[in-house]
Scaffold this motif. Structure first.
Motif, PDB file in Angstrom:
ATOM      1  N   LEU A  33       7.162 -99.827 126.709  1.00  0.00           N
ATOM      2  CA  LEU A  33       7.842 -99.398 125.487  1.00  0.00           C
ATOM      3  C   LEU A  33       6.965 -99.650 124.253  1.00  0.00           C
ATOM      4  O   LEU A  33       6.884 -98.808 123.356  1.00  0.00           O
ATOM      5  N   LEU A  37       5.576 -96.799 121.751  1.00  0.00           N
ATOM      6  CA  LEU A  37       5.820 -96.918 120.308  1.00  0.00           C
ATOM      7  C   LEU A  37       4.515 -96.943 119.514  1.00  0.00           C
ATOM      8  O   LEU A  37       4.469 -96.466 118.377  1.00  0.00           O
ATOM      9  N   LEU A  40       3.338 -93.175 119.388  1.00  0.00           N
ATOM     10  CA  LEU A  40       4.179 -92.216 118.659  1.00  0.00           C
ATOM     11  C   LEU A  40       3.673 -91.866 117.255  1.00  0.00           C
ATOM     12  O   LEU A  40       3.700 -90.684 116.882  1.00  0.00           O
TER      13      LEU A  40
END
Length: 111
Positions: A33, A37, A40
């Motif tokens: 995760l 992130l 992104l």
């Protein structure tokens, strides 16, 4: 093929490789995760990079600096992640240099 087109193609190639390298941080023990992130925000300049907008290339060079700092810090401070940090550092630096090359090549065309 002009220098401007070559630089734009290389920039997109380095961008793709950089995103993949950020996702590869999972192999160094980072949670997936966190890796997603981290990747992104790199979507923000993609449209302008693909379209060859000089303004996007100009601010994206500044956008690359935190990724450069992170990779350098991890290279020096985290022995378990040195291989992926070295790979990310080279890719961020390559991405930065090709964006600068595009800016120089497109400036020469405009004059």
């Amino acid at each position: 093929m002009s220098l401007e087109t070559t630089a734009r193609s290389l920039t997109i190639g380095f961008w793709i490789a950089l995103v993949v390298s950020l996702l590869a941080w999972t192999a160094a023990g980072y949670p997936w995760l966190i890796c997603v992130l981290a990747a992104l925000p790199l979507l923000a300049p993609l449209n302008g990079l693909v379209r060859g907008r000089r303004y996007t290339y100009a601010w994206a060079t500044l956008f690359a600096i935190p990724y450069l700092a992170f990779a350098l810090t991890e290279l020096l401070a985290n022995p378990a992640a040195r291989w992926v940090a070295a790979m990310s550092l080279m890719l961020v630096f390559g991405w930065f240099c090709t964006m600068v090359l595009f800016l120089r090549a497109s400036r020469a065309r405009r004059e």
